[in-house]
Scaffold this motif. Structure first.
Motif, PDB file in Angstrom:
ATOM      1  N   SER A  80      27.321  51.961  41.450  1.00 18.90           N
ATOM      2  CA  SER A  80      26.498  51.223  42.376  1.00 18.90           C
ATOM      3  C   SER A  80      26.148  49.774  42.124  1.00 18.90           C
ATOM      4  O   SER A  80      26.160  48.828  42.781  1.00 18.90           O
ATOM      5  CB  SER A  80      25.400  51.909  42.770  1.00 18.90           C
ATOM      6  N   GLU A  81      25.680  49.878  40.735  1.00 13.19           N
ATOM      7  CA  GLU A  81      25.423  48.334  40.095  1.00 13.19           C
ATOM      8  C   GLU A  81      26.699  47.498  39.914  1.00 13.19           C
ATOM      9  O   GLU A  81      26.408  46.401  40.281  1.00 13.19           O
ATOM     10  CB  GLU A  81      24.725  48.564  38.815  1.00 13.19           C
ATOM     11  N   HIS A 136      19.839  45.017  41.070  1.00 11.26           N
ATOM     12  CA  HIS A 136      20.094  45.230  42.366  1.00 11.26           C
ATOM     13  C   HIS A 136      21.391  46.214  42.413  1.00 11.26           C
ATOM     14  O   HIS A 136      22.130  46.202  41.528  1.00 11.26           O
ATOM     15  CB  HIS A 136      20.013  44.211  43.475  1.00 11.26           C
ATOM     16  N   GLN A 137      21.691  46.974  43.241  1.00 15.22           N
ATOM     17  CA  GLN A 137      22.911  47.642  43.410  1.00 15.22           C
ATOM     18  C   GLN A 137      23.138  47.857  44.939  1.00 15.22           C
ATOM     19  O   GLN A 137      22.484  47.648  45.865  1.00 15.22           O
ATOM     20  CB  GLN A 137      22.491  49.215  43.003  1.00 15.22           C
ATOM     21  N   GLN A 163      24.119  50.515  47.865  1.00 17.74           N
ATOM     22  CA  GLN A 163      24.206  51.958  48.198  1.00 17.74           C
ATOM     23  C   GLN A 163      24.495  51.935  49.746  1.00 17.74           C
ATOM     24  O   GLN A 163      24.410  51.165  50.575  1.00 17.74           O
ATOM     25  CB  GLN A 163      22.280  52.144  48.310  1.00 17.74           C
ATOM     26  N   HIS A 189      23.862  48.875  52.052  1.00 14.76           N
ATOM     27  CA  HIS A 189      22.449  47.991  51.687  1.00 14.76           C
ATOM     28  C   HIS A 189      22.685  47.429  50.170  1.00 14.76           C
ATOM     29  O   HIS A 189      23.156  48.239  49.544  1.00 14.76           O
ATOM     30  CB  HIS A 189      21.413  48.992  51.964  1.00 14.76           C
ATOM     31  N   ILE A 190      22.000  46.499  49.880  1.00 13.34           N
ATOM     32  CA  ILE A 190      21.785  46.067  48.712  1.00 13.34           C
ATOM     33  C   ILE A 190      20.487  46.378  48.376  1.00 13.34           C
ATOM     34  O   ILE A 190      19.463  45.913  49.123  1.00 13.34           O
ATOM     35  CB  ILE A 190      22.116  44.540  48.445  1.00 13.34           C
ATOM     36  N   GLU A 191      20.234  47.156  47.512  1.00 18.26           N
ATOM     37  CA  GLU A 191      18.796  47.651  47.079  1.00 18.26           C
ATOM     38  C   GLU A 191      18.630  47.341  45.614  1.00 18.26           C
ATOM     39  O   GLU A 191      19.405  47.164  44.718  1.00 18.26           O
ATOM     40  CB  GLU A 191      18.536  49.191  47.396  1.00 18.26           C
ATOM     41  N   THR A 192      17.173  47.141  45.290  1.00 15.79           N
ATOM     42  CA  THR A 192      16.832  47.037  43.782  1.00 15.79           C
ATOM     43  C   THR A 192      17.206  48.446  43.051  1.00 15.79           C
ATOM     44  O   THR A 192      17.531  49.345  43.898  1.00 15.79           O
ATOM     45  CB  THR A 192      15.332  46.903  43.858  1.00 15.79           C
ATOM     46  N   THR A 193      17.382  48.145  41.651  1.00 13.25           N
ATOM     47  CA  THR A 193      17.658  49.382  40.838  1.00 13.25           C
ATOM     48  C   THR A 193      16.785  50.406  41.225  1.00 13.25           C
ATOM     49  O   THR A 193      15.613  50.267  41.448  1.00 13.25           O
ATOM     50  CB  THR A 193      17.877  48.887  39.585  1.00 13.25           C
ATOM     51  N   LYS A 194      17.163  51.776  40.806  1.00 13.15           N
ATOM     52  CA  LYS A 194      16.439  52.862  41.047  1.00 13.15           C
ATOM     53  C   LYS A 194      14.786  52.874  40.314  1.00 13.15           C
ATOM     54  O   LYS A 194      13.835  53.221  40.844  1.00 13.15           O
ATOM     55  CB  LYS A 194      17.246  54.240  40.972  1.00 13.15           C
TER      56      LYS A 194
END
Length: 77
Positions: free
Chosen positions: A4-5, A25-26, A28, A35-40
């Protein structure tokens, strides 16, 4: 690097001069939306060194910051 990254990488994440890949970010998929989201976790946000092989591959690509990757991909299809 998680898949995902990797899928979420953009040209601004690649620092060829210092041979660093910025992971903050990754990509998802939620249902059918992407969507582009921050890392978990905060530990997931990191800078990783680029190997010589990755550097050679990256510098051989016909991309520039001014050319969106999607436009290049469409030209190859």
């Amino acid at each position: 690097m998680r898949i995902s990254e990797f899928c979420g990488l953009t040209l601004k994440d690649i620092d060829l001069e210092n041979r660093i890949i910025n992971i903050d970010h990754q990509l998802q998929r939620v249902g059918i939306k992407i969507h582009i989201e921050t890392t978990k976790t905060n530990a997931g946000t990191r800078k990783i060194p680029m190997t010589e092989e990755v550097y050679r591959c990256q510098t051989s690509l016909p991309m520039s910051a001014a050319t969106p990757a999607a436009a290049i991909w469409q030209d190859q299809v």
